[in-house]
Structure formats: structure tokens, C-alpha cells
Design an enzyme around this catalytic site. Sequence first.
Site, PDB file in Angstrom:
ATOM      1  N   THR A 121       0.857  -1.191   0.000  1.00 16.56           N
ATOM      2  CA  THR A 121       0.000   0.000   0.000  1.00 16.56           C
ATOM      3  C   THR A 121       0.890   1.238   0.000  1.00 16.56           C
ATOM      4  O   THR A 121       1.665   1.438   0.935  1.00 16.56           O
ATOM      5  CB  THR A 121      -0.893  -0.014   1.251  1.00 16.56           C
ATOM      6  N   GLU A 154      -3.286  -4.905  -2.751  1.00 20.01           N
ATOM      7  CA  GLU A 154      -3.830  -6.121  -2.126  1.00 20.01           C
ATOM      8  C   GLU A 154      -5.017  -5.756  -1.236  1.00 20.01           C
ATOM      9  O   GLU A 154      -5.056  -4.665  -0.668  1.00 20.01           O
ATOM     10  CB  GLU A 154      -2.736  -6.822  -1.313  1.00 20.01           C
ATOM     11  N   PHE A 155      -5.960  -6.692  -1.132  1.00 17.00           N
ATOM     12  CA  PHE A 155      -7.106  -6.493  -0.231  1.00 17.00           C
ATOM     13  C   PHE A 155      -7.238  -7.698   0.696  1.00 17.00           C
ATOM     14  O   PHE A 155      -8.341  -8.129   1.027  1.00 17.00           O
ATOM     15  CB  PHE A 155      -8.392  -6.292  -1.036  1.00 17.00           C
ATOM     16  N   ARG A 157      -7.317  -9.912   3.918  1.00 15.00           N
ATOM     17  CA  ARG A 157      -7.485  -9.816   5.378  1.00 15.00           C
ATOM     18  C   ARG A 157      -6.566 -10.825   6.034  1.00 15.00           C
ATOM     19  O   ARG A 157      -6.505 -11.976   5.596  1.00 15.00           O
ATOM     20  CB  ARG A 157      -8.929 -10.160   5.766  1.00 15.00           C
ATOM     21  N   ALA A 255     -19.564  -3.498  16.795  1.00 20.56           N
ATOM     22  CA  ALA A 255     -18.954  -2.578  17.764  1.00 20.56           C
ATOM     23  C   ALA A 255     -17.944  -3.337  18.626  1.00 20.56           C
ATOM     24  O   ALA A 255     -18.095  -4.534  18.869  1.00 20.56           O
ATOM     25  CB  ALA A 255     -20.033  -1.962  18.644  1.00 20.56           C
ATOM     26  N   CYS A 263      -2.725  -2.599   8.866  1.00 27.53           N
ATOM     27  CA  CYS A 263      -3.196  -1.798   7.732  1.00 27.53           C
ATOM     28  C   CYS A 263      -4.038  -0.586   8.120  1.00 27.53           C
ATOM     29  O   CYS A 263      -3.663   0.543   7.814  1.00 27.53           O
ATOM     30  CB  CYS A 263      -3.974  -2.679   6.769  1.00 27.53           C
ATOM     31  N   LYS A 266      -2.287   2.430   9.978  1.00 25.40           N
ATOM     32  CA  LYS A 266      -1.227   3.092   9.192  1.00 25.40           C
ATOM     33  C   LYS A 266      -1.801   3.728   7.916  1.00 25.40           C
ATOM     34  O   LYS A 266      -1.388   4.819   7.527  1.00 25.40           O
ATOM     35  CB  LYS A 266      -0.098   2.109   8.902  1.00 25.40           C
TER      36      LYS A 266
HETATM   37  C1  UDX Z   1       2.084  -5.796   3.359  1.00 21.44           C
HETATM   38  C2  UDX Z   1       2.360  -4.572   2.507  1.00 21.44           C
HETATM   39  O1  UDX Z   1       3.637  -4.511   2.122  1.00 21.44           O
HETATM   40  C3  UDX Z   1       1.842  -3.338   3.153  1.00 21.44           C
HETATM   41  O2  UDX Z   1       2.121  -2.180   2.426  1.00 21.44           O
HETATM   42  C4  UDX Z   1       0.382  -3.547   3.190  1.00 21.44           C
HETATM   43  O3  UDX Z   1      -0.288  -2.414   3.573  1.00 21.44           O
HETATM   44  C5  UDX Z   1       0.094  -4.695   4.122  1.00 21.44           C
HETATM   45  O4  UDX Z   1       0.725  -5.817   3.672  1.00 21.44           O
HETATM   46  P1  UDX Z   1       3.124  -7.194   5.277  1.00 21.44           P
HETATM   47  O5  UDX Z   1       2.961  -8.361   4.370  1.00 21.44           O
HETATM   48  O6  UDX Z   1       2.398  -7.160   6.576  1.00 21.44           O
HETATM   49  O7  UDX Z   1       2.777  -5.831   4.519  1.00 21.44           O
HETATM   50  O8  UDX Z   1       4.634  -6.853   5.449  1.00 21.44           O
HETATM   51  P2  UDX Z   1       5.702  -7.309   6.481  1.00 21.44           P
HETATM   52  O9  UDX Z   1       5.208  -8.417   7.326  1.00 21.44           O
HETATM   53  O10 UDX Z   1       6.253  -6.059   7.051  1.00 21.44           O
HETATM   54  O11 UDX Z   1       6.746  -7.961   5.499  1.00 21.44           O
HETATM   55  C6  UDX Z   1       7.489  -7.296   4.564  1.00 21.44           C
HETATM   56  C7  UDX Z   1       8.722  -8.168   4.205  1.00 21.44           C
HETATM   57  O12 UDX Z   1       9.543  -7.450   3.333  1.00 21.44           O
HETATM   58  C8  UDX Z   1       9.566  -8.531   5.443  1.00 21.44           C
HETATM   59  O13 UDX Z   1       9.745  -9.924   5.471  1.00 21.44           O
HETATM   60  C9  UDX Z   1      10.887  -7.829   5.191  1.00 21.44           C
HETATM   61  O14 UDX Z   1      12.005  -8.543   5.655  1.00 21.44           O
HETATM   62  C10 UDX Z   1      10.891  -7.711   3.672  1.00 21.44           C
HETATM   63  N1  UDX Z   1      11.718  -6.625   3.173  1.00 21.44           N
HETATM   64  C11 UDX Z   1      11.586  -5.392   3.668  1.00 21.44           C
HETATM   65  C12 UDX Z   1      12.658  -6.891   2.165  1.00 21.44           C
HETATM   66  O15 UDX Z   1      12.792  -8.009   1.715  1.00 21.44           O
HETATM   67  N2  UDX Z   1      13.394  -5.857   1.697  1.00 21.44           N
HETATM   68  C13 UDX Z   1      13.307  -4.602   2.189  1.00 21.44           C
HETATM   69  O16 UDX Z   1      14.022  -3.709   1.737  1.00 21.44           O
HETATM   70  C14 UDX Z   1      12.360  -4.353   3.213  1.00 21.44           C
HETATM   71  C1  UDX Z   2      -7.777  -5.049   6.382  1.00 22.99           C
HETATM   72  C2  UDX Z   2      -8.708  -5.031   5.160  1.00 22.99           C
HETATM   73  O1  UDX Z   2      -9.943  -5.676   5.501  1.00 22.99           O
HETATM   74  C3  UDX Z   2      -8.052  -5.708   3.975  1.00 22.99           C
HETATM   75  O2  UDX Z   2      -8.882  -5.644   2.832  1.00 22.99           O
HETATM   76  C4  UDX Z   2      -6.748  -4.962   3.736  1.00 22.99           C
HETATM   77  O3  UDX Z   2      -6.093  -5.335   2.603  1.00 22.99           O
HETATM   78  C5  UDX Z   2      -5.859  -5.077   4.945  1.00 22.99           C
HETATM   79  O4  UDX Z   2      -6.530  -4.470   6.040  1.00 22.99           O
HETATM   80  P1  UDX Z   2      -7.090  -6.797   8.256  1.00 22.99           P
HETATM   81  O5  UDX Z   2      -6.361  -5.653   8.881  1.00 22.99           O
HETATM   82  O6  UDX Z   2      -6.401  -8.084   8.104  1.00 22.99           O
HETATM   83  O7  UDX Z   2      -7.608  -6.393   6.795  1.00 22.99           O
HETATM   84  O8  UDX Z   2      -8.382  -7.102   9.123  1.00 22.99           O
HETATM   85  P2  UDX Z   2      -9.926  -6.736   9.141  1.00 22.99           P
HETATM   86  O9  UDX Z   2     -10.690  -7.991   9.132  1.00 22.99           O
HETATM   87  O10 UDX Z   2     -10.272  -5.727   8.127  1.00 22.99           O
HETATM   88  O11 UDX Z   2     -10.056  -6.101  10.609  1.00 22.99           O
HETATM   89  C6  UDX Z   2      -9.329  -4.964  10.987  1.00 22.99           C
HETATM   90  C7  UDX Z   2      -9.668  -4.582  12.397  1.00 22.99           C
HETATM   91  O12 UDX Z   2     -10.996  -4.085  12.494  1.00 22.99           O
HETATM   92  C8  UDX Z   2      -9.576  -5.718  13.434  1.00 22.99           C
HETATM   93  O13 UDX Z   2      -8.933  -5.228  14.597  1.00 22.99           O
HETATM   94  C9  UDX Z   2     -11.018  -6.054  13.715  1.00 22.99           C
HETATM   95  O14 UDX Z   2     -11.204  -6.565  15.022  1.00 22.99           O
HETATM   96  C10 UDX Z   2     -11.688  -4.704  13.553  1.00 22.99           C
HETATM   97  N1  UDX Z   2     -13.122  -4.794  13.201  1.00 22.99           N
HETATM   98  C11 UDX Z   2     -13.493  -5.312  12.002  1.00 22.99           C
HETATM   99  C12 UDX Z   2     -14.083  -4.297  14.079  1.00 22.99           C
HETATM  100  O15 UDX Z   2     -13.756  -3.789  15.174  1.00 22.99           O
HETATM  101  N2  UDX Z   2     -15.405  -4.351  13.713  1.00 22.99           N
HETATM  102  C13 UDX Z   2     -15.820  -4.863  12.531  1.00 22.99           C
HETATM  103  O16 UDX Z   2     -17.031  -4.872  12.256  1.00 22.99           O
HETATM  104  C14 UDX Z   2     -14.828  -5.365  11.633  1.00 22.99           C
END
Ligand code: UDX
Ligand code: UDX
Length: 436
Positions: A121, A154-155, A157, A255, A263, A266
Site C-alpha cells: 500500500t 492487495e485487499f 485480510r 462494535a 493496515c 497506518k
Molecule cells: C504488506 C504490505 O507490504 C503493506 O504495504 C500492506 O499495507 C500490508 O501488507 P506485510 O505483508 O504485513 O505488509 O509486510 P511485512 O510483514 O512487514 O513484510 C514485509 C517483508 O519485506 C519482510 O519480510 C521484510 O524482511 C521484507 N523486506 C523489507 C525486504 O525483503 N526488503 C526490504 O528492503 C524491506
Molecule cells: C484489512 C482489510 O480488511 C483488507 O482488505 C486490507 O487489505 C488489509 O486491512 P485486516 O487488517 O487483516 O484487513 O483485518 P480486518 O478484518 O479488516 O479487521 C481490521 C480490524 O478491524 C480488526 O482489529 C477487527 O477486530 C476490527 N473490526 C473489524 C471491528 O472492530 N469491527 C468490525 O465490524 C470489523
Amino acid sequence: MKIAVIGAGYVGATTSVIFAKNGHKVTVIDKDQEKIKQFNQSILPFYEEGVEELLKEFILDAKISFTSNLEESIEPCDLIFITVGTPSLENGEADLTYVEEVAREIGRLINDYKVIVTKSTVPIGTGDKLKGIILNELSKRKLEISFDLVSNPEFLREGKALHDALYPERVVIGTDSEKAQKIMEELYKEVDSKIIFTTVKNAEMIKYASNAFLATKISFINELARLCDQIGVNVNQVAKGMGMDSRIGPHFLQAGIGYGGSCFPKDIKALLTLAAENQNPMHILQAVSYVNQTQAEWFMEKVSQVFGTLSGRHIAILGLTFKPQTDDIREASSLKIIEFLLKNQASITAYDPKGAEHVKKLFPNINYASTPLDALKGADALLIVTEWNEIINIDWQSAINLVSQPFVFDGRNTLDPFKMLKLGYRYFGVGNTNFE
Ligand code: UDX
Ligand code: UDX
């Protein structure tokens, strides 16, 4: 096709597994060598349901491989996906250091046409920025190699990432190149009816807007819940009644004690910062963020009020991860709750099936139980923080004999209040307190 995926987080790993499943040859690159070592032993370094099993299968079939060597791996690939993290900086902006560094590396290394896809993202305009970085590196090498920069947010969860990657409700592809469009169409041919083609910037905004809207629904219902609590209205019933209107929809109206994860917090910060930088403050989103930042504390004030003081009370925390089916504790409400309880001199025993080890690193001095029932022993109050099935399905009838006082504070409105009252508990939820 041959695909390189840079960044083996839950997004990179899950996406790679699905590409391999669809018959592509995938190389996953991560700079963290320890992580790569684990992947090469078919161990997923985090918990994401179903991914490890597929990983094992595809590693054996040589459809997927893991390395830290970017140089060797991207050359034979047609597509390069960027899935490294984009965490928040102090000022709320997304930290693009990793994404930009990867773009520089790509510019230093490619020798023929590539489609370079951002899945991380990233703020609106990042695609153009990355294109500039790659062009700059190529010009240093005095090379004119063509490439296309595509945005494919990406979307996924957490906890349901595999399902979401297999059955996406939409695939957003931002590009201004017909050649790249055809390659992306081929890549996603299994779900072609779900594809939306648009510009890179529009695609980047679709991602932020989607997360911001979902967070808005959550903060809306949470703020309403605070009012419901005061005036004797049950927010669960209200959400049900609202959600049956298809224009509103039933989802994301649960609620609770606020949203967490890697996600929503941030991405909302990043969008707010972008809006402010453009002299276009987003007032609704500011309120969404404010409600979320104060929701766990609001709930804990409720707990305090019931007891008068929390000092010396023994509190059981059930659930630590930001949601069930993951070991992720990033921005989890549990962390705020632990801080609140410690500040108020309560003692704590916490339980979580997957996230306890991570929380232990932050709070080594609280007690950790290895089963939910162990956590309840001698508790003056128990707080439901994450709605894991094994927590919801506790044998509540027997559990009442373990606690010191039968106070249940359900931070996820996940238990049946009437059942709990019948069993002898004092039940407090979020916006549904008036059962007594
Ligand atoms: C992902 C997306 O990247 C983020 O922008 C989105 O909003 C949520 O999902 P996530 O899969 O949670 O994030 O990332 P994270 O668990 O932080 O893993 C990123 C990986 O990239 C780590 O394993 C890290 O070691 C690697 N990395 C990071 C590299 O290989 N090179 C780099 O320069 C920095
Ligand atoms: C989210 C988005 O859903 C996904 O599409 C995106 O790419 C990454 O961010 P994620 O963070 O994995 O996914 O979880 P999600 O199921 O969306 O829940 C996020 C937070 O909201 C959790 O802490 C959950 O407990 C909270 N939540 C969710 C509520 O408090 N109430 C709700 O009705 C739904």
C-alpha cells in the site's frame, strides 16, 4: 510466467502461493535471511491459515523458491512484485524507504523488459516516483530498457488471506500500458470478470479509500455504541437493523474496542497526512482515527467505574492479537488495555492461542496462561479482547467456579449476554450494557 515477489510478509507469501497454484514459477525474495531459511524448511514464519500446507506442496514441486539474492532471481522473471512493508513514520506518512530501495535495486539489475508491480500500500503518486527512480538508475547505467510500472493493491485480510487471494471480490490494476495490461490479464485470467483496469494513481487511491471507508464504518458504530451505552439502547440490535438495508450492508458494523492491525491504523494516518499536505484536511477521517484511538480507553474506563478502583484487582485478558486467526499484534487493542491496567496497578493474566509470545517481548512482567481456563483462575474480572473460537466457546458454566468475581467485559460483543446472565455472570459489552 516467471514471477519474482520481493518481501515475504503475509501479503507476499500468500500472493506467491496463489501464483504458484495457478501454474506460475515464483521466486520469493526477502532480505531477512533468517526468514528465508525458515521458508526453505517449509516453515511459515508467521501464522496464516492454510498457507504453510500449500507452501510445502509447491516447494516440493519446485513451483516456488525462496532466496535473499535479488540479483540472481529477478533476471529471468517477467513480472516483479513489490510487497515489502510500508509502515508509518513519526509524522504519519507512509515510510517508503523499503519500496524505494527495492525500486533502486530493480533499476540497477534489470536487463530486459519487465512489468514491475506494487502490491504494497503506497501513497498516491508513488508509482510515478518509483518509475523515476528506476529510470534514474537505468540512465546511470546508460541503458534504455523499457519497463512498465503497475499498481495492483492487495485487499487480503489477515487470517483469511488465502481465501481472499483465491476468491477476490475485485482485482484492481492500474496501468497506462497496453502491453502490461495484457500480461496482468493473463496473470489474473482465473478471475478475469473481477478485474478493474484504471490508472496507477486511481488504483493507489482505491486501496486507501477502501480501508478508510471500512475503518469509518467501525468508528461510526463504536461511537454510536458509546451513546447507546448511556441511553439504554443495544447497539448490536441497531447494527442488525441497519445492516439489513442493502445500501448500508451488515459488514464492519461490529462494535468493539477498536480496529488494529498492520493496515487500517497506518493507512488512515497516511491518507490523513496526504490530505493535509494538499491543504485538504479530511475531517471525517480525523474523527474516525480519534474515535479509534480512544475506544479501548473508553471501554477500560467502564471497567474502572464498575470496580471504583482497579488497584490490586486481578484481571484476565482473553485474546491479544488484533483479530482472531492471526499471530499479529501490530496496533492491537490489547496493548493499550495492558498499559491501562498496569498504570492503574491491576495485576494481569493474559491468554492468546497465537500471539502471546509476541506480547511477552513487550510486557515480560505480566502473567501468561497456557489455556483460557488457566487465565480465569482467581480473576476479579475477565476481558474479552479477541474473539477466538476457543475463547467464545469456553465452558462458561464450569468457568464461573474458577473466577474470584463473575464480571465479564466483552470487548467484542461476542458472547450471548442473556446466557451469561443466566449462568450468574455480570455481563458488560460495548453499547449493550443494560441487561441487569
Ligand atoms: C504488506 C504490505 O507490504 C503493506 O504495504 C500492506 O499495507 C500490508 O501488507 P506485510 O505483508 O504485513 O505488509 O509486510 P511485512 O510483514 O512487514 O513484510 C514485509 C517483508 O519485506 C519482510 O519480510 C521484510 O524482511 C521484507 N523486506 C523489507 C525486504 O525483503 N526488503 C526490504 O528492503 C524491506
Ligand atoms: C484489512 C482489510 O480488511 C483488507 O482488505 C486490507 O487489505 C488489509 O486491512 P485486516 O487488517 O487483516 O484487513 O483485518 P480486518 O478484518 O479488516 O479487521 C481490521 C480490524 O478491524 C480488526 O482489529 C477487527 O477486530 C476490527 N473490526 C473489524 C471491528 O472492530 N469491527 C468490525 O465490524 C470489523
